[in-house]
Scaffold this motif. Sequence first.
Motif, PDB file in Angstrom:
ATOM      1  N   THR A 154       0.834  -1.199   0.000  1.00 43.90           N
ATOM      2  CA  THR A 154       0.000   0.000   0.000  1.00 43.90           C
ATOM      3  C   THR A 154       0.869   1.248   0.000  1.00 43.90           C
ATOM      4  O   THR A 154       1.840   1.331   0.761  1.00 43.90           O
ATOM      5  CB  THR A 154      -0.910   0.014   1.241  1.00 43.90           C
ATOM      6  OG1 THR A 154      -1.715  -1.170   1.232  1.00 43.90           O
ATOM      7  CG2 THR A 154      -1.818   1.241   1.236  1.00 43.90           C
ATOM      8  N   ALA A 155       0.520   2.182  -0.858  1.00 46.25           N
ATOM      9  CA  ALA A 155       1.233   3.462  -0.879  1.00 46.25           C
ATOM     10  C   ALA A 155       0.674   4.358   0.215  1.00 46.25           C
ATOM     11  O   ALA A 155      -0.522   4.657   0.236  1.00 46.25           O
ATOM     12  CB  ALA A 155       1.074   4.132  -2.241  1.00 46.25           C
ATOM     13  N   LEU A 156       1.511   4.764   1.140  1.00 46.09           N
ATOM     14  CA  LEU A 156       1.075   5.673   2.192  1.00 46.09           C
ATOM     15  C   LEU A 156       0.821   7.057   1.617  1.00 46.09           C
ATOM     16  O   LEU A 156       1.435   7.461   0.622  1.00 46.09           O
ATOM     17  CB  LEU A 156       2.141   5.768   3.281  1.00 46.09           C
ATOM     18  CG  LEU A 156       2.437   4.495   4.079  1.00 46.09           C
ATOM     19  CD1 LEU A 156       3.579   4.744   5.051  1.00 46.09           C
ATOM     20  CD2 LEU A 156       1.207   4.021   4.823  1.00 46.09           C
ATOM     21  N   GLY A 157      -0.067   7.786   2.261  1.00 51.83           N
ATOM     22  CA  GLY A 157      -0.271   9.167   1.865  1.00 51.83           C
ATOM     23  C   GLY A 157       0.999   9.973   2.073  1.00 51.83           C
ATOM     24  O   GLY A 157       1.668   9.840   3.097  1.00 51.83           O
ATOM     25  N   ILE A 158       1.345  10.795   1.093  1.00 49.99           N
ATOM     26  CA  ILE A 158       2.579  11.580   1.170  1.00 49.99           C
ATOM     27  C   ILE A 158       2.241  13.010   1.580  1.00 49.99           C
ATOM     28  O   ILE A 158       1.477  13.684   0.871  1.00 49.99           O
ATOM     29  CB  ILE A 158       3.308  11.596  -0.188  1.00 49.99           C
ATOM     30  CG1 ILE A 158       3.572  10.164  -0.668  1.00 49.99           C
ATOM     31  CG2 ILE A 158       4.617  12.367  -0.082  1.00 49.99           C
ATOM     32  CD1 ILE A 158       4.198  10.087  -2.049  1.00 49.99           C
ATOM     33  N   PRO A 159       2.764  13.497   2.697  1.00 46.03           N
ATOM     34  CA  PRO A 159       2.527  14.896   3.086  1.00 46.03           C
ATOM     35  C   PRO A 159       2.980  15.848   1.975  1.00 46.03           C
ATOM     36  O   PRO A 159       3.935  15.563   1.250  1.00 46.03           O
ATOM     37  CB  PRO A 159       3.377  15.065   4.349  1.00 46.03           C
ATOM     38  CG  PRO A 159       3.538  13.678   4.891  1.00 46.03           C
ATOM     39  CD  PRO A 159       3.596  12.786   3.686  1.00 46.03           C
ATOM     40  N   ALA A 202       7.048  -0.639  -3.400  1.00 46.40           N
ATOM     41  CA  ALA A 202       6.442   0.596  -2.897  1.00 46.40           C
ATOM     42  C   ALA A 202       6.338   1.635  -4.007  1.00 46.40           C
ATOM     43  O   ALA A 202       5.341   2.371  -4.096  1.00 46.40           O
ATOM     44  CB  ALA A 202       7.261   1.138  -1.728  1.00 46.40           C
ATOM     45  N   GLU A 203       7.342   1.708  -4.871  1.00 44.90           N
ATOM     46  CA  GLU A 203       7.261   2.657  -5.967  1.00 44.90           C
ATOM     47  C   GLU A 203       6.101   2.329  -6.913  1.00 44.90           C
ATOM     48  O   GLU A 203       5.383   3.220  -7.362  1.00 44.90           O
ATOM     49  CB  GLU A 203       8.573   2.699  -6.773  1.00 44.90           C
ATOM     50  CG  GLU A 203       8.518   3.775  -7.864  1.00 44.90           C
ATOM     51  CD  GLU A 203       9.681   3.756  -8.823  1.00 44.90           C
ATOM     52  OE1 GLU A 203       9.920   4.806  -9.457  1.00 44.90           O
ATOM     53  OE2 GLU A 203      10.340   2.718  -8.942  1.00 44.90           O
ATOM     54  N   GLN A 204       5.913   1.038  -7.196  1.00 50.73           N
ATOM     55  CA  GLN A 204       4.798   0.647  -8.056  1.00 50.73           C
ATOM     56  C   GLN A 204       3.458   1.023  -7.414  1.00 50.73           C
ATOM     57  O   GLN A 204       2.525   1.443  -8.109  1.00 50.73           O
ATOM     58  CB  GLN A 204       4.848  -0.866  -8.315  1.00 50.73           C
ATOM     59  CG  GLN A 204       5.984  -1.286  -9.234  1.00 50.73           C
ATOM     60  CD  GLN A 204       5.944  -0.564 -10.576  1.00 50.73           C
ATOM     61  OE1 GLN A 204       4.910  -0.521 -11.238  1.00 50.73           O
ATOM     62  NE2 GLN A 204       7.070   0.026 -10.956  1.00 50.73           N
ATOM     63  N   ALA A 205       3.372   0.884  -6.092  1.00 55.84           N
ATOM     64  CA  ALA A 205       2.138   1.258  -5.397  1.00 55.84           C
ATOM     65  C   ALA A 205       1.899   2.768  -5.496  1.00 55.84           C
ATOM     66  O   ALA A 205       0.770   3.219  -5.683  1.00 55.84           O
ATOM     67  CB  ALA A 205       2.229   0.838  -3.923  1.00 55.84           C
ATOM     68  N   ILE A 206       2.953   3.545  -5.380  1.00 54.55           N
ATOM     69  CA  ILE A 206       2.831   5.016  -5.495  1.00 54.55           C
ATOM     70  C   ILE A 206       2.379   5.390  -6.893  1.00 54.55           C
ATOM     71  O   ILE A 206       1.482   6.241  -7.074  1.00 54.55           O
ATOM     72  CB  ILE A 206       4.174   5.672  -5.143  1.00 54.55           C
ATOM     73  CG1 ILE A 206       4.486   5.496  -3.660  1.00 54.55           C
ATOM     74  CG2 ILE A 206       4.158   7.164  -5.497  1.00 54.55           C
ATOM     75  CD1 ILE A 206       5.889   5.894  -3.259  1.00 54.55           C
ATOM     76  N   MET A 226      -1.239   7.175  -8.002  1.00 49.24           N
ATOM     77  CA  MET A 226      -1.284   8.412  -8.777  1.00 49.24           C
ATOM     78  C   MET A 226      -2.173   8.269 -10.014  1.00 49.24           C
ATOM     79  O   MET A 226      -2.621   9.240 -10.595  1.00 49.24           O
ATOM     80  CB  MET A 226       0.124   8.823  -9.210  1.00 49.24           C
ATOM     81  CG  MET A 226       1.025   9.257  -8.076  1.00 49.24           C
ATOM     82  SD  MET A 226       2.725   9.435  -8.660  1.00 49.24           S
ATOM     83  CE  MET A 226       2.492  10.556 -10.052  1.00 49.24           C
ATOM     84  N   GLY A 227      -2.405   7.021 -10.436  1.00 57.82           N
ATOM     85  CA  GLY A 227      -3.214   6.784 -11.631  1.00 57.82           C
ATOM     86  C   GLY A 227      -2.424   6.929 -12.886  1.00 57.82           C
ATOM     87  O   GLY A 227      -2.925   7.149 -13.966  1.00 57.82           O
ATOM     88  N   THR A 250       9.424   9.263  -7.752  1.00 61.22           N
ATOM     89  CA  THR A 250       8.646   8.185  -7.141  1.00 61.22           C
ATOM     90  C   THR A 250       9.559   7.148  -6.488  1.00 61.22           C
ATOM     91  O   THR A 250       9.191   6.546  -5.478  1.00 61.22           O
ATOM     92  CB  THR A 250       7.751   7.516  -8.186  1.00 61.22           C
ATOM     93  OG1 THR A 250       8.536   7.192  -9.351  1.00 61.22           O
ATOM     94  CG2 THR A 250       6.607   8.444  -8.601  1.00 61.22           C
ATOM     95  N   LEU A 251      10.743   6.919  -7.058  1.00 57.72           N
ATOM     96  CA  LEU A 251      11.698   6.004  -6.433  1.00 57.72           C
ATOM     97  C   LEU A 251      12.202   6.601  -5.127  1.00 57.72           C
ATOM     98  O   LEU A 251      12.323   5.906  -4.110  1.00 57.72           O
ATOM     99  CB  LEU A 251      12.869   5.736  -7.381  1.00 57.72           C
ATOM    100  CG  LEU A 251      13.908   4.726  -6.897  1.00 57.72           C
ATOM    101  CD1 LEU A 251      13.285   3.336  -6.765  1.00 57.72           C
ATOM    102  CD2 LEU A 251      15.104   4.680  -7.840  1.00 57.72           C
ATOM    103  N   LEU A 252      12.470   7.887  -5.142  1.00 60.53           N
ATOM    104  CA  LEU A 252      12.909   8.578  -3.934  1.00 60.53           C
ATOM    105  C   LEU A 252      11.813   8.526  -2.867  1.00 60.53           C
ATOM    106  O   LEU A 252      12.078   8.299  -1.685  1.00 60.53           O
ATOM    107  CB  LEU A 252      13.254  10.022  -4.286  1.00 60.53           C
ATOM    108  CG  LEU A 252      14.078  10.839  -3.296  1.00 60.53           C
ATOM    109  CD1 LEU A 252      15.380  10.146  -2.934  1.00 60.53           C
ATOM    110  CD2 LEU A 252      14.347  12.220  -3.883  1.00 60.53           C
ATOM    111  N   ALA A 253      10.562   8.708  -3.295  1.00 61.66           N
ATOM    112  CA  ALA A 253       9.437   8.630  -2.358  1.00 61.66           C
ATOM    113  C   ALA A 253       9.278   7.221  -1.803  1.00 61.66           C
ATOM    114  O   ALA A 253       8.922   7.040  -0.629  1.00 61.66           O
ATOM    115  CB  ALA A 253       8.152   9.071  -3.056  1.00 61.66           C
ATOM    116  N   ALA A 254       9.540   6.220  -2.628  1.00 59.41           N
ATOM    117  CA  ALA A 254       9.447   4.838  -2.156  1.00 59.41           C
ATOM    118  C   ALA A 254      10.495   4.563  -1.074  1.00 59.41           C
ATOM    119  O   ALA A 254      10.220   3.885  -0.082  1.00 59.41           O
ATOM    120  CB  ALA A 254       9.620   3.876  -3.322  1.00 59.41           C
TER     121      ALA A 254
END
Length: 377
Positions: free
Chosen positions: A244-249, A368-372, A376-377, A269-273
């Motif tokens: 699950t992709a967590l909500g990103i502040p 996690a990156e794939q989930a993000i 995002m759609g 998105t990789l950095l966010a993951a």
Amino acid sequence: MTKLSAVRFKILAFSPDPATVKRWAAAGLTMFLWAALSAAGTTEEAAAERARDRVKQLAADYTEAENAVAQGISRLAEAYELADAASLTADDMAAQRDAAAAKRSRDVRAVYASGGPAGLTATLLAAQTPIDLLWRKSTNTQLMKGILGVDHLALRSAQAESRLAARNAADAERAADQQAETMSELQAQAGKAETALEEARRTLRRLDRKAQQAKAADEARRELARVQRVADAKRRNATSKVVTALGIPADFEKAYRAAGSRCVGLRWTLLAAVGQVESGHGRNVGPSSAGAKGPMQFMAPTFAAYGVDGDGDGVIDVWDPEDAIFSAARYLCASGLDDAKQDSAARDRDALFAYNRADWYVDLVLSAEQAILSKMG
């Protein structure tokens, strides 16, 4: 002839010629060498058997630790799901509360804009008959209940749901703590597995050339390869589950996007993951049991080498989200993401492995990156 003289005569009479002596000597030497080689072979086989027994024990230790790693990855994925659900519920309920309060405020203003209580009283004074007066009073009461009463009930319901959301938010905090604990346990178990695996390899390497060719040594190598295949399959199965992709502040997403263009191979998105796996986008910033700190969980020597003033305030702070995110971008780029000649998938894996030297970690970040991306759609 005395007996002694007879014995001497027989010895002299049957003394072998020099060629026979040489044959006997050669035969004796052959038997000696055969015995020595047999003893050496037995020693080498015994050494190989001892190594095999040691490797089997280490393989069992490795399997136990790897099973814990696979279970930890599954628990971490569940914690992400629970944390995200609680966070979304809290946000939704807070929005409903705010919407109900805003509607009530608008309706109250509308009543007073149309004359408020004075306007309603005026309608009562305009009654022509007692029956008309009663009808007007009843109508006014119903209007006030319909406009303000229902809004009041809706507001109270939304406030109750908001309080429930606050409890859910507390659950989300606990889920974040669970994520941190699970990550620490994962690191510890992965370390145990790696230690057992390396010790098993050293045990086999210490055997001499002959012992390494023994049957027992071959059995040990096959067993070690088998448990590694099983462990790899379990890890892949655990990390292949939907993360699950967590909500990103908002401030984190802004920093991820800005730092994501630092080198050709880096994606925001990789950095966010990485940020999700390391701290849940700042939900739990440590220090970890290993001493890692901040939103991107840097060890002190690494941050000293790669730290960046991401927000331009003149201070490089491991706890500051922008500084930590830009520093992580710099480290990932320096670890291979800026190598345009390398295949992108291999580049990603190499850089992530440098960030945390564990295959399960690399797989988890990529999931996690794939989930993000899906979110995002």
